[in-house]
Design a protein around this motif. Structure first.
Motif, PDB file in Angstrom:
ATOM      1  N   TRP A   1      35.211  26.635 -23.760  1.00 59.32           N
ATOM      2  CA  TRP A   1      35.918  27.868 -24.117  1.00 59.32           C
ATOM      3  C   TRP A   1      35.599  28.994 -23.157  1.00 59.32           C
ATOM      4  N   GLY A   2      35.174  28.657 -21.941  1.00 60.84           N
ATOM      5  CA  GLY A   2      34.951  29.700 -20.941  1.00 60.84           C
ATOM      6  C   GLY A   2      33.488  30.071 -20.823  1.00 60.84           C
ATOM      7  N   PHE A  10      33.505  43.627 -16.005  1.00 66.76           N
ATOM      8  CA  PHE A  10      34.547  44.588 -15.667  1.00 66.76           C
ATOM      9  C   PHE A  10      35.666  44.516 -16.698  1.00 66.76           C
ATOM     10  N   ILE A  11      36.069  43.282 -17.071  1.00 69.72           N
ATOM     11  CA  ILE A  11      37.053  43.058 -18.130  1.00 69.72           C
ATOM     12  C   ILE A  11      36.302  42.582 -19.364  1.00 69.72           C
ATOM     13  N   THR A  12      36.151  43.455 -20.331  1.00 70.98           N
ATOM     14  CA  THR A  12      35.352  43.125 -21.516  1.00 70.98           C
ATOM     15  C   THR A  12      36.174  42.503 -22.628  1.00 70.98           C
ATOM     16  N   SER A  13      37.488  42.702 -22.622  1.00 76.74           N
ATOM     17  CA  SER A  13      38.323  42.264 -23.749  1.00 76.74           C
ATOM     18  C   SER A  13      39.023  40.932 -23.501  1.00 76.74           C
ATOM     19  N   PHE A  14      38.689  40.270 -22.397  1.00 80.04           N
ATOM     20  CA  PHE A  14      39.260  38.947 -22.118  1.00 80.04           C
ATOM     21  C   PHE A  14      38.630  37.910 -23.033  1.00 80.04           C
ATOM     22  N   ASN A  15      39.475  37.047 -23.604  1.00 79.27           N
ATOM     23  CA  ASN A  15      39.009  35.969 -24.463  1.00 79.27           C
ATOM     24  C   ASN A  15      39.658  34.676 -23.994  1.00 79.27           C
ATOM     25  N   GLU A 167      35.929  36.490 -15.496  1.00 81.40           N
ATOM     26  CA  GLU A 167      34.701  36.181 -16.209  1.00 81.40           C
ATOM     27  C   GLU A 167      33.439  36.651 -15.477  1.00 81.40           C
ATOM     28  N   ASN A 168      33.508  36.771 -14.151  1.00 80.35           N
ATOM     29  CA  ASN A 168      32.290  37.010 -13.376  1.00 80.35           C
ATOM     30  C   ASN A 168      32.148  38.403 -12.786  1.00 80.35           C
ATOM     31  N   VAL A 169      33.263  39.106 -12.527  1.00 79.45           N
ATOM     32  CA  VAL A 169      33.140  40.430 -11.907  1.00 79.45           C
ATOM     33  C   VAL A 169      32.531  41.412 -12.900  1.00 79.45           C
ATOM     34  N   LYS A 170      31.519  42.134 -12.452  1.00 79.08           N
ATOM     35  CA  LYS A 170      30.815  43.101 -13.285  1.00 79.08           C
ATOM     36  C   LYS A 170      31.288  44.522 -12.996  1.00 79.08           C
TER      37      LYS A 170
END
Length: 215
Positions: A1-2, A10-15, A167-170
């Motif tokens: 599931w990722g 950087f993208i906090t709301s990605f699921n 998932e990885n960029v902060k």
């Protein structure tokens, strides 16, 4: 599931389970192409379609390109695109690609317009003359992924570079993108490992939905 979230993305709301899905493309719908013209580690592009139903937009990101050396040329990327796409397209991307360089009197978007002219139309070019604020795009993308705007987004699981970037960029200390540097052990070249396809996404969404972004 990722990838498990560790905080500071950087993208906090990605699921992953919500936003990563396969959806068939619609033949008569235009394609939205967004470019990031880095040479190392690769030249990048994402391909999307936008549909609307019941006052909500659906953005289907169905394909991506990441061409590394020796194929990291705009001409080669355009040739690969034309091998798959024959419907009309819109062009988005990094505004700095408008600058001429040592290759001559043309820039990257001159090359794109020349090589993709058979699938372009009068309003195809949507590349702004300056890139949007990174801080504002972070807030905007988080609202999109979080469902706070009438824009739903799904990403094909084959778009591994884009998913990995998300998932990885902060987030850095100023609210921008923390693009960590990596060094190739063989070539000793230093480059940003993540963020190039995420940049493609930023340029595309902020221009395609400029009204929402400006608000």
């Amino acid at each position: 599931w990722g990838r498990i979230k560790t905080g500071g993305e950087f993208i906090t709301s990605f699921n992953y389970s919500t936003h990563v899905k396969s959806k068939i493309t619609i033949n008569d719908n235009p394609i939205h192409l967004s470019f990031d013209q880095n040479v190392v580690p690769y030249i990048s592009c994402i391909c999307s379609q936008i549909t609307k139903e019941n006052d909500r937009y659906l953005v289907n990101i169905f394909d991506e390109y990441a061409l590394s050396n020796p194929d990291n040329k705009t001409e080669i990327l355009c040739r690969r695109i034309k091998e798959k796409i024959n419907s009309s397209v819109y062009i988005y991307g990094d505004a700095t690609g408008r600058k001429r360089d040592t290759r001559g009197m043309v820039n990257d978007y001159d090359i794109i317009q020349r090589d993709l002219r058979s699938i372009l139309h009068n309003t195809s070019m949507r590349v702004p003359y300056s890139n949007p604020s990174v801080n504002k795009t972070r807030m905007f993308l988080n609202k999109v992924f979080g469902g706070y705007l009438p824009i739903d987004i799904i990403i094909n699981p084959n778009c591994k570079h884009l998913i990995s970037d998300i998932e990885n960029v902060k987030e850095d200390a100023t609210g921008g993108m923390l693009k960590e540097k990596f060094t190739d052990k063989q070539t000793h070249q230093s480059y940003e490992k993540y963020g190039h396809h995420l940049d493609c996404l930023r340029y595309f969404l902020c221009e395609a939905f400029k009204g929402y972004f400006n608000r």
